[in-house]
Structures are given as structure tokens and as C-alpha cells.
Write a protein that holds these residues in place. Structure first.
Motif, PDB file in Angstrom:
ATOM      1  N   GLY A  44      36.809  24.835  27.864  1.00  0.00           N
ATOM      2  CA  GLY A  44      37.849  25.599  27.182  1.00  0.00           C
ATOM      3  C   GLY A  44      38.717  26.347  28.166  1.00  0.00           C
ATOM      4  O   GLY A  44      38.687  26.096  29.368  1.00  0.00           O
ATOM      5  N   ALA A  45      39.478  27.274  27.658  1.00  0.00           N
ATOM      6  CA  ALA A  45      40.338  28.095  28.493  1.00  0.00           C
ATOM      7  C   ALA A  45      39.487  29.036  29.336  1.00  0.00           C
ATOM      8  O   ALA A  45      38.350  29.343  28.978  1.00  0.00           O
ATOM      9  CB  ALA A  45      41.291  28.897  27.612  1.00  0.00           C
ATOM     10  N   PRO A  46      40.034  29.508  30.458  1.00  0.00           N
ATOM     11  CA  PRO A  46      39.266  30.437  31.286  1.00  0.00           C
ATOM     12  C   PRO A  46      38.976  31.737  30.540  1.00  0.00           C
ATOM     13  O   PRO A  46      39.750  32.165  29.689  1.00  0.00           O
ATOM     14  CB  PRO A  46      40.157  30.691  32.498  1.00  0.00           C
ATOM     15  N   LYS A  47      37.850  32.335  30.867  1.00  0.00           N
ATOM     16  CA  LYS A  47      37.426  33.539  30.172  1.00  0.00           C
ATOM     17  C   LYS A  47      38.353  34.718  30.479  1.00  0.00           C
ATOM     18  O   LYS A  47      38.679  35.501  29.600  1.00  0.00           O
ATOM     19  CB  LYS A  47      35.990  33.884  30.582  1.00  0.00           C
ATOM     20  N   TYR A  48      38.791  34.835  31.733  1.00  0.00           N
ATOM     21  CA  TYR A  48      39.641  35.950  32.135  1.00  0.00           C
ATOM     22  C   TYR A  48      40.966  35.417  32.663  1.00  0.00           C
ATOM     23  O   TYR A  48      40.994  34.475  33.447  1.00  0.00           O
ATOM     24  CB  TYR A  48      38.966  36.794  33.222  1.00  0.00           C
ATOM     25  N   GLN A  49      42.058  36.040  32.272  1.00  0.00           N
ATOM     26  CA  GLN A  49      43.386  35.697  32.774  1.00  0.00           C
ATOM     27  C   GLN A  49      43.811  36.752  33.788  1.00  0.00           C
ATOM     28  O   GLN A  49      43.381  37.907  33.706  1.00  0.00           O
ATOM     29  CB  GLN A  49      44.394  35.663  31.618  1.00  0.00           C
ATOM     30  N   ASN A  50      44.686  36.352  34.706  1.00  0.00           N
ATOM     31  CA  ASN A  50      45.198  37.312  35.673  1.00  0.00           C
ATOM     32  C   ASN A  50      46.077  38.331  34.971  1.00  0.00           C
ATOM     33  O   ASN A  50      46.932  37.970  34.165  1.00  0.00           O
ATOM     34  CB  ASN A  50      46.014  36.606  36.760  1.00  0.00           C
ATOM     35  N   LYS A  51      45.891  39.589  35.260  1.00  0.00           N
ATOM     36  CA  LYS A  51      46.671  40.653  34.639  1.00  0.00           C
ATOM     37  C   LYS A  51      47.947  40.955  35.423  1.00  0.00           C
ATOM     38  O   LYS A  51      48.901  41.471  34.884  1.00  0.00           O
ATOM     39  CB  LYS A  51      45.851  41.943  34.536  1.00  0.00           C
ATOM     40  N   PHE A  52      47.960  40.692  36.724  1.00  0.00           N
ATOM     41  CA  PHE A  52      49.131  40.990  37.543  1.00  0.00           C
ATOM     42  C   PHE A  52      49.299  39.884  38.575  1.00  0.00           C
ATOM     43  O   PHE A  52      48.361  39.149  38.892  1.00  0.00           O
ATOM     44  CB  PHE A  52      48.996  42.352  38.235  1.00  0.00           C
ATOM     45  N   ALA A  53      50.512  39.766  39.090  1.00  0.00           N
ATOM     46  CA  ALA A  53      50.843  38.712  40.045  1.00  0.00           C
ATOM     47  C   ALA A  53      50.271  39.041  41.421  1.00  0.00           C
ATOM     48  O   ALA A  53      50.053  40.203  41.766  1.00  0.00           O
ATOM     49  CB  ALA A  53      52.349  38.545  40.145  1.00  0.00           C
ATOM     50  N   TYR A  54      50.061  38.012  42.203  1.00  0.00           N
ATOM     51  CA  TYR A  54      49.565  38.149  43.560  1.00  0.00           C
ATOM     52  C   TYR A  54      50.666  38.729  44.446  1.00  0.00           C
ATOM     53  O   TYR A  54      51.833  38.371  44.308  1.00  0.00           O
ATOM     54  CB  TYR A  54      49.150  36.770  44.086  1.00  0.00           C
ATOM     55  N   THR A  55      50.313  39.623  45.349  1.00  0.00           N
ATOM     56  CA  THR A  55      51.281  40.155  46.297  1.00  0.00           C
ATOM     57  C   THR A  55      50.859  39.770  47.701  1.00  0.00           C
ATOM     58  O   THR A  55      49.690  39.863  48.062  1.00  0.00           O
ATOM     59  CB  THR A  55      51.381  41.695  46.209  1.00  0.00           C
ATOM     60  N   HIS A  56      51.823  39.328  48.472  1.00  0.00           N
ATOM     61  CA  HIS A  56      51.563  38.893  49.844  1.00  0.00           C
ATOM     62  C   HIS A  56      51.369  40.081  50.766  1.00  0.00           C
ATOM     63  O   HIS A  56      51.836  41.182  50.495  1.00  0.00           O
ATOM     64  CB  HIS A  56      52.760  38.090  50.373  1.00  0.00           C
ATOM     65  N   ASN A  57      50.719  39.816  51.889  1.00  0.00           N
ATOM     66  CA  ASN A  57      50.652  40.783  52.972  1.00  0.00           C
ATOM     67  C   ASN A  57      51.977  40.674  53.714  1.00  0.00           C
ATOM     68  O   ASN A  57      52.208  39.720  54.444  1.00  0.00           O
ATOM     69  CB  ASN A  57      49.474  40.452  53.888  1.00  0.00           C
TER      70      ASN A  57
END
Length: 184
Positions: A15-28
């Protein structure tokens, strides 16, 4: 031989993943590798492959090639871009995507500005600002910092005060500099 499917032992599909990302990834931001990855051009690919490579760059999954790899068509070590299987010459000759080798419409490249172009634009902006009066220069710099204008919007030479608009107030603020009342 049975077909391979992505399913669990009981045959039920995942099925779908249990947890979705809440915020976007930020680069160093200070990383040299990140700057190199973000500056790498993405061209010669179809829409689907372009989106995949751009996703990899956005989430820091992109791994640039260290040495050229073999082209599938001409079998020479000419492939210099990561995730490509055809060299640019073979891909252009056949009119196919350099990654998936499908004959779909090739998206024009997402080529970010090179460091030379950025330096040239910065020098042009500095020259434009050097020809301005102090008040104009500070006003334009403030607008650039806030994002109200871009560097291309800065005029070449502003010698007269008539051409320049001094209204640089924030929203809701009213500057009433020219009005003097003679109430004594």
C-alpha cells in the motif's frame, strides 16, 4: 519462471507509505558538491527522465559521473552526464532520449547559469549601480533584497530625479515628506 512483482509473501500488493514527508529537503548551501550538482545541466532527455533527474538533484540523490562511461550505441567512452546511456552525438543522431532511449519529444535543457554568466551579470549590476546617486542606489538595493525587482529591472543610467520614483515605503505606510503645514 514466474514474473517478479512487488508484493508481499501472501500475494497482497504493498500500500501507500505509512508516513509522508511533512517538509521539503533543504540542501547544505555551503557544500561544494551541492553547488556542483545544482550547476550540472540536464539536457537531451524526455520529459519523464528530466523529471527523474531533477528530483534526484532536488533531494540530493544525484551522483555525478567521475569518469566517462561507454555509450550503448557507439561503445566509446563519451557519456559524461550522469544517468545517460547514450552520448550526446548518438542521442541527437537517433533523435531519442539519452537515458531511456525512447523516441519521445526531447525537453530543452534545464541549464542553470554558469559561474561566468553570474559573474558577468554581477559586474553589469555593479556598473549600473555605480552610475547612480546614493539615494537611488540604496533604494534599488533595498528593492533587490526584498525581491520586488530583479537585477534586469535596474535601469542603465538614472541621472535625473524626475525619472526616478522614490516611493519605497512598505505596505500601509504613507510618506508625506512634501507636505508642510503653516500652523503656528
Amino acid at each position: 519462471m514466474p514474473e517478479k512483482t512487488s508484493s508481499r509473501g501472501s500475494g497482497a500488493k504493498k500500500g501507500a507509505p505509512k508516513y509522508q514527508n511533512k517538509f521539503a529537503y533543504t540542501h547544505n548551501r555551503g557544500s561544494k558538491t551541492t553547488k556542483k550538482i545544482l550547476a550540472a545541466p540536464v539536457d537531451g532527455l524526455c520529459k519523464r527522465c528530466t523529471d527523474q533527474v531533477m528530483w534526484r538533484k532536488q533531494y540530493r540523490k544525484y551522483k555525478p559521473l567521475t569518469t566517462p562511461k561507454k555509450c550503448v550505441a557507439c561503445e566509446q567512452k563519451k557519456v559524461t552526464k550522469a544517468y545517460h546511456v547514450l552520448c550526446d552525438g548518438c542521442a541527437n543522431e537517433k533523435g531519442v532520449c539519452a537515458k531511456c532511449m525512447d523516441a519521445e519529444e526531447i525537453v530543452e535543457g534545464h541549464n542553470p547559469k554558469t559561474s561566468q554568466q553570474r559573474v558577468k551579470e554581477q559586474q553589469e549590476l555593479e556598473q549600473k549601480l555605480a552610475n547612480m546617486r546614493e539615494r537611488q542606489r540604496r533604494s534599488y538595493l533595498r528593492k533587490l533584497r526584498r525581491g520586488d525587482i530583479v537585477a534586469a529591472d535596474v535601469p542603465d543610467v538614472c541621472n535625473s530625479d524626475d525619472e526616478f520614483e522614490y516611493t519605497d515605503s512598505e505596505e500601509g505606510e504613507d510618506d508625506e515628506e512634501g507636505e508642510d503645514s503653516d500652523e503656528e
